[in-house]
Each structure stands twice: as structure tokens, then as C-alpha cells.
Scaffold this motif. Structure first.
Motif, short mmCIF file in Angstrom:
data_model
loop_
_atom_site.label_atom_id
_atom_site.label_comp_id
_atom_site.label_asym_id
_atom_site.label_seq_id
_atom_site.Cartn_x
_atom_site.Cartn_y
_atom_site.Cartn_z
N ASP A 213 28.08 64.00 104.49
CA ASP A 213 27.63 62.74 103.88
C ASP A 213 26.63 62.94 102.75
O ASP A 213 26.28 61.97 102.07
N HIS A 214 26.14 64.18 102.56
CA HIS A 214 25.07 64.45 101.58
C HIS A 214 23.86 63.57 101.84
O HIS A 214 23.17 63.15 100.92
N HIS A 215 23.62 63.31 103.12
CA HIS A 215 22.53 62.40 103.47
C HIS A 215 22.18 62.59 104.95
O HIS A 215 23.06 62.86 105.76
N LYS A 217 19.36 60.65 107.89
CA LYS A 217 18.34 59.63 108.10
C LYS A 217 16.95 60.30 108.15
O LYS A 217 16.83 61.51 108.29
N ARG A 221 16.02 64.29 108.73
CA ARG A 221 15.49 65.20 107.70
C ARG A 221 14.21 65.89 108.19
O ARG A 221 14.00 67.08 107.95
N PHE A 246 21.64 67.03 98.76
CA PHE A 246 21.66 65.62 98.41
C PHE A 246 22.63 65.30 97.27
O PHE A 246 22.95 64.14 97.03
N GLY A 249 25.34 62.42 97.15
CA GLY A 249 25.09 61.45 98.20
C GLY A 249 24.46 60.18 97.66
O GLY A 249 24.21 60.05 96.45
N SER A 252 21.41 60.07 95.08
CA SER A 252 21.18 61.50 94.89
C SER A 252 20.41 61.79 93.60
O SER A 252 19.58 62.68 93.56
N LYS A 255 16.79 61.19 94.28
CA LYS A 255 16.24 62.22 95.17
C LYS A 255 16.00 63.51 94.42
O LYS A 255 15.00 64.18 94.60
#
Length: 271
Positions: A213-215, A217, A221, A246, A249, A252, A255
Motif C-alpha cells: 500500500d506504500h502506507h 497507519k 509506523r 512511501f 502511496g 507520498s 511525505k
């Protein structure tokens, strides 16, 4: 007790109209996830043990009497039942720990006593609620619960320490010896292969979710970042790893632009 019933319900096996197995599944999952979260330091372990012992105490005292007896019969609490001869030998000493003051002899005859190492029940020793002899404490049946709570704390602490050794020690594998020999830690590019071969299941699931998901919660993390830090991922390599992870995502670009040393996942603060 009200809060336990509202947020942590756990009905007896004989409860009607209740999915008992689902209740137990949620309770067990929650407990072992919290073990992972609280095993990292002595302070966190103490807080977790206090909270879990309180919850255990409430559930034990309010449990169905038949199920409570079945539970006691299924566990070894390292206590020794005091026989009639030994009980009579120390009658004068043991009578001081009988609650009844009207029919003392009758109450003494009906009261059961258990012997345990005195070091396992320091709370009763401190309050002078037991008779001490030869390194053993003679515990009246009405104080039996203290032995159970002490055993629960001891076993939970041992379990948390086993989690700790696995969590802090890192992953015993070929690259560890290599890194120690060269003086180099792991790099961002090594994480994928390490995750496949050596990560514990919980961290492997987080890694796979991050790659898919390149993510992750927020708390995902925090926990995964701390785990990588324990393994030896440096700050520079961590920045590279999270930027790459990231990419593509949600949010991204933001981020990547905002990621800094101060925003790297760190130890979560418990409230």
C-alpha cells in the motif's frame, strides 16, 4: 468492574446467547498484541503487569465458581496442602490466622491451609497474614487468591522477558556476524530480504502491508520504525527506507518533502 464489563466482556462458558469463542479470540488477540507493545522496557513491563493483574483479579473474583475451580485444578501453583497431622502440630500458631473469633476451634478444623515458599507472597508476609516456618508460609484458604495473583504476575513477567529478548536481540542470522566484522549496520536495501527470511510474523505483516500500500497507519509506523532501529538501521538509511516506501502511496509527495530526522518513527508514548 463496570468498565471491564463494558469494554472487555468475558462471559462464562455456560453463558447463553453469547458468542463465547469470539469473546475469547478478541481477548487473546488483544492481550498478545499488548505484550508486543509493552515488552520493550522495564517500566512498560511493570505498567502492563499491573494492569493485567488488576484485570485478572476482577475476572477471577467474579467468575463462575465451577469454572474458577476448574481453572485452579488445571494449573500448578506450587502449593502444598497442609495435612491434618502438620496442621495439628502448629495449631496454636495457625489459630491466629482464622477469621472467626466465636467458634475458633470449629473454624480451625474447617479451614484449609497451603504451604508455599514465603518469597512468592511478600504481600501477605508484609501484612503478617501467614505463619512462617522453615522457609515456608502457611496460607489460610481465604488468602489463597494471593498465591494465584502472585503466580500470575511471575509467569506474565517471564513471558514478557522472553518477548524482550527476541525483540531487542535482533535477528540472529548470517548478516549479523558480517555486520559486526565489518563495523557496518544494515542498509535500506537489505530490509526486503531480511523481512522475508528473518522477521517475526508481526513485523513481516507490517512490511508486506507497507510494500503493498506504500502506507502504514500511525502506530504501525511507530512500531515498525522502532523495530528497524533496534536491528541497527541508521538515521540516514531509515530516511532512505521510508522515502522509498512511501513513494506512490497516498500523500507520498508531501511525505517525501517533509520527511526529516525528527519525523522518523520513534518510541510511542503510552498514555
Amino acid at each position: 468492574m463496570t468498565q471491564c464489563g463494558k469494554y472487555l466482556p468475558l462471559n462464562s462458558n455456560s453463558a447463553l446467547g453469547i458468542d463465547v469463542l469470539e469473546e475469547r479470540r478478541k481477548d487473546q488477540l488483544g492481550h498478545f498484541v499488548l505484550r508486543l507493545a509493552f515488552c520493550r522496557s522495564e517500566e512498560l513491563r511493570r505498567r502492563f503487569i499491573r494492569a493485567e493483574t488488576t484485570l485478572f483479579r476482577i475476572r477471577f473474583e467474579t467468575d463462575d465458581s465451577n469454572e474458577r475451580r476448574a481453572f485452579l485444578d488445571s494449573k500448578d501453583f506450587n502449593w502444598i496442602s497442609v495435612g491434618a497431622e502438620e496442621k495439628e502440630r502448629y495449631k496454636e500458631q495457625l489459630k491466629h490466622f482464622i477469621s472467626s473469633k466465636t467458634d475458633l476451634d470449629g473454624a480451625f478444623q474447617s479451614e484449609a491451609f497451603y504451604k508455599v515458599k514465603w518469597t512468592t507472597i511478600p504481600d501477605l508476609v508484609e501484612k503478617r497474614k501467614v505463619f512462617l516456618k522453615g522457609g515456608y508460609a502457611y496460607v489460610p484458604a481465604r488468602e489463597q487468591a494471593s498465591i494465584i495473583y502472585s503466580a500470575f504476575e511471575e509467569r506474565l513477567e517471564a513471558a514478557l522477558r522472553s518477548y524482550t529478548s527476541g525483540f531487542i536481540a535482533g535477528i540472529p542470522s548470517d548478516w549479523v556476524a558480517s555486520a559486526e566484522a565489518t563495523g557496518e549496520g544494515i542498509t535500506a536495501d537489505m530490509v526486503d530480504s531480511l523481512a522475508k527470511q528473518h522477521f517475526p510474523l508481526c513485523m513481516r505483516v507490517l512490511h508486506q502491508s507497507l510494500r503493498k500500500d506504500h502506507h502504514l497507519k500511525h502506530f504501525g509506523r511507530l512500531h515498525y520504525g522502532l523495530f528497524l532501529k533496534v536491528l541497527g538501521l541508521s538515521i540516514d538509511e531509515a530516511i532512505a527506507f521510508w522515502r522509498k516506501s512511501f513513494a506512490g502511496g497516498p500523500g507520498s509527495d508531501k511525505k517525501k518533502n517533509e520527511l526529516s530526522c525528527q519525523e522518523l518513527p520513534a518510541t510511542p508514548q503510552c498514555t
